[in-house]
Design an enzyme around this catalytic site. Sequence first.
Site, PDB file in Angstrom:
ATOM      1  N   TRP A 241       3.335  -0.603  -7.951  1.00  0.00           N
ATOM      2  CA  TRP A 241       2.298  -1.626  -7.797  1.00  0.00           C
ATOM      3  C   TRP A 241       1.363  -1.628  -9.003  1.00  0.00           C
ATOM      4  O   TRP A 241       0.609  -2.557  -9.212  1.00  0.00           O
ATOM      5  CB  TRP A 241       1.510  -1.407  -6.504  1.00  0.00           C
ATOM      6  CG  TRP A 241       0.553  -0.214  -6.499  1.00  0.00           C
ATOM      7  CD1 TRP A 241       0.785   1.013  -7.042  1.00  0.00           C
ATOM      8  CD2 TRP A 241      -0.758  -0.175  -5.931  1.00  0.00           C
ATOM      9  NE1 TRP A 241      -0.295   1.839  -6.822  1.00  0.00           N
ATOM     10  CE2 TRP A 241      -1.255   1.140  -6.147  1.00  0.00           C
ATOM     11  CE3 TRP A 241      -1.556  -1.077  -5.253  1.00  0.00           C
ATOM     12  CZ2 TRP A 241      -2.518   1.536  -5.707  1.00  0.00           C
ATOM     13  CZ3 TRP A 241      -2.813  -0.678  -4.817  1.00  0.00           C
ATOM     14  CH2 TRP A 241      -3.283   0.608  -5.052  1.00  0.00           C
ATOM     15  N   GLU A 383      -2.802   7.972  -1.074  1.00  0.00           N
ATOM     16  CA  GLU A 383      -1.579   8.673  -0.686  1.00  0.00           C
ATOM     17  C   GLU A 383      -1.838  10.034  -0.043  1.00  0.00           C
ATOM     18  O   GLU A 383      -0.896  10.759   0.266  1.00  0.00           O
ATOM     19  CB  GLU A 383      -0.652   8.805  -1.901  1.00  0.00           C
ATOM     20  CG  GLU A 383      -0.163   7.449  -2.369  1.00  0.00           C
ATOM     21  CD  GLU A 383       0.826   7.526  -3.525  1.00  0.00           C
ATOM     22  OE1 GLU A 383       0.909   8.579  -4.175  1.00  0.00           O
ATOM     23  OE2 GLU A 383       1.498   6.512  -3.779  1.00  0.00           O
ATOM     24  N   GLN A 497      -7.497   8.283  -4.026  1.00  0.00           N
ATOM     25  CA  GLN A 497      -7.840   7.183  -4.944  1.00  0.00           C
ATOM     26  C   GLN A 497      -8.474   6.038  -4.164  1.00  0.00           C
ATOM     27  O   GLN A 497      -8.502   6.055  -2.934  1.00  0.00           O
ATOM     28  CB  GLN A 497      -6.566   6.695  -5.623  1.00  0.00           C
ATOM     29  CG  GLN A 497      -5.542   6.128  -4.654  1.00  0.00           C
ATOM     30  CD  GLN A 497      -4.135   6.136  -5.219  1.00  0.00           C
ATOM     31  OE1 GLN A 497      -3.370   7.054  -4.948  1.00  0.00           O
ATOM     32  NE2 GLN A 497      -3.791   5.131  -6.005  1.00  0.00           N
TER      33      GLN A 497
HETATM   34  C1  BGC Z   1      -0.519   6.951  -7.303  1.00  0.00           C
HETATM   35  C2  BGC Z   1       0.083   5.581  -7.042  1.00  0.00           C
HETATM   36  C3  BGC Z   1       0.718   5.091  -8.328  1.00  0.00           C
HETATM   37  C4  BGC Z   1       1.710   6.094  -8.863  1.00  0.00           C
HETATM   38  C5  BGC Z   1       2.292   5.664 -10.200  1.00  0.00           C
HETATM   39  C6  BGC Z   1       0.547   7.869  -7.848  1.00  0.00           C
HETATM   40  O1  BGC Z   1      -0.011   9.111  -8.148  1.00  0.00           O
HETATM   41  O2  BGC Z   1      -1.062   7.489  -6.128  1.00  0.00           O
HETATM   42  O3  BGC Z   1      -0.913   4.689  -6.615  1.00  0.00           O
HETATM   43  O4  BGC Z   1       1.352   3.873  -8.092  1.00  0.00           O
HETATM   44  O5  BGC Z   1       1.078   7.324  -9.047  1.00  0.00           O
HETATM   45  O6  BGC Z   1       1.320   5.518 -11.164  1.00  0.00           O
END
Ligand code: BGC
Length: 663
Positions: A241, A383, A497
């Site tokens: 994303w 996450e 985040q």
């Molecule tokens: C983040 C995601 C992101 C991914 C790639 C992860 O650590 O939590 O939001 O899309 O890294 O950058």
Amino acid sequence: MVRSVRWQAPAGEVLDLEFKRIVSFARLHVIAQSVTIRADRDVKLVVESGINGQMTNTGSQHFSEGEKRLYDGAVMQYTQTTIQSKIDFFFNTRLRFFKNGTEQQEKGFITMDRRRIDMRYTLELAAGEALTIEKISTVHTSRDKDAEGVDFKEMQTRTLAQAEEAQAMGYQALADESAAAWNERVWDRVAVTVESEDEFDALALHFAQYHLYVMTPAHDNRMNVGAKGLSGEAYKGHTFWDTEMFILPYFNFTDPAIAKSLEEYRYLSLPGAHKKAASNNYKGAQFPWEAAWLDDGEVTPVWGAADIVTGLPTKIWSGFIEEHITADVVYGLWQYCTVAGDQEFMDKSGYELMMDTAIYWVSRMTEKEDGKLHILDVVGPDEYKEHVDDNAFTNYMAHWNIKKAIEYHDLLKVEKPELFAKLDAKLGLAEAYAQWTGALDRIFLPQPHEDGVIPQNATYLQLKDIDLTKYKNQDHVGSLFDDYNLEQVNQIQVSKQADILLLFLLMEDLFDHKTKQANWDYYEPRTLHDSSLSLSTHCILANDLHDTELAYQLFRRAAAIDAGPDMKSSSAGIHAGSVAGIWQCAVFGFGGVRMLGGKLRIRPALPKAWSRLDFSLYWHGQKLHVVQTPGSVTVENLTGTAPVEMELVGEQISLTDSVTRSL
Ligand code: BGC
């Protein structure tokens, strides 16, 4: 890149070496290197260089042994095929030697080893003499658009000819040509410049723009941006994303043709999105959390790092249930079409994507006893919270997706009956429409509590609060996992985040100032910014909340992730989304630029450290030049062939020439 090295040989000779290298911005396949060597006394040099096919990706060798050849005693060609995907790679290279500017005909000897081909030259260099060695190389693959339908032998011949053409030009001409392309396409056209008390700020913005171009495969709409750009192997080059939420906005506003290519990729990858939805028993199009080749579908790895408590690998749930990506993709595409005014793309792909994804969302929702439709068992942007119900970001985005599908259904039915009929035949719009309209008002949208806080998900606010000071001041990202495993983190009010806060940027006018502030006050102290994507979002939002100085501190932290003094932070590659976030901080944050309800808005506020911010924007094909100082903002419509409707510092204007407003 230029690198200077002074080297003292064991016998005492001192050699000065200046290395220069470019990857041409003007010729897709060309890489040029040069090294100039000077010695303090007469020396004998052995120069060995060629093509090293032993290179690995974190330990994996992808190539077959391949074919090695030498042409005319000087041009090396190595053609290899990847073992799994059977992609042919064609490498050509040659060394040329110059002494004090005059080319030397040196005789070399070929050496071949497993997976490598080199030339070896023995040279005499007199004291003070300047020896320059140029190495000009080309890289082609059978996947390149210009290789379609060309057979292997023909590719060998063709790429050799291209290499020889570049080799004949020589390093300096190639470097000049590349620099001219940079000026024309970037620095003279859309550079963001800032006058700041600290010159790092301007450097960071240039750094961001530089990376945005080098990492984006603008030449091929079957490819997209990897989460680490091209600078590292982490995330295996996969697209997230990060593209729509962080990277695409830069191109929407500065290079719409590139933005279009990035979104064409999503349209072309619909087969993969259908595959994913079907494999989960959903309907419509469900975009993969991590995407690679067009029809791959989901490519997120299933297992990650070892769990500190159990010692077992941690399951990565994002590929299964981080589902907001589907709405993010169409949000991005809609942003592109609206900012660029690209109705043709909307007709060709946009409406279909909006509707196909809305079909998926309805099939993804579950009706509960309250009569509402819920989205259960997801990972939201944060996450650190897995298997949650009703993640606010996901639910609001899905709601927006379905609402837009209804709006466009109604519009197309009346205004574009032919297109409507085409989509109807493809998607079954009668049934889909009934489901969308039946669902829209029943979708559960988490509302602010009395204190204004919107629950990030159904359980977040009931989780235990711990003292996060240690982790807020951490010296390495993810320090929380030195003490807890993910299962435990799931039970704590802590976020990786920006989650709900990002929604405030995407849907700015859906929430009032008080709600935004209340949520900032609640969630920011609980957010560790363990994803590099977090700080830029917070910077922009701090601006929206009128705290420009806090926004400035956050800008500096966001910029420092990859451009700052900590060399280790980028060891797995730069953070593509975060780098784009540096530009967003300046233009969306301090510039206050936003696309709202189809209209442009500019509401600037400079931090104290900045005395001037200067950037360009494209809006519906009109190029705007914006100059901000602490006391004023000037916007000029440089194209001037159509009026640009915008809100400038609270006032609605229609701009064909130039306007200045005091702040
Ligand atoms: C983040 C995601 C992101 C991914 C790639 C992860 O650590 O939590 O939001 O899309 O890294 O950058």
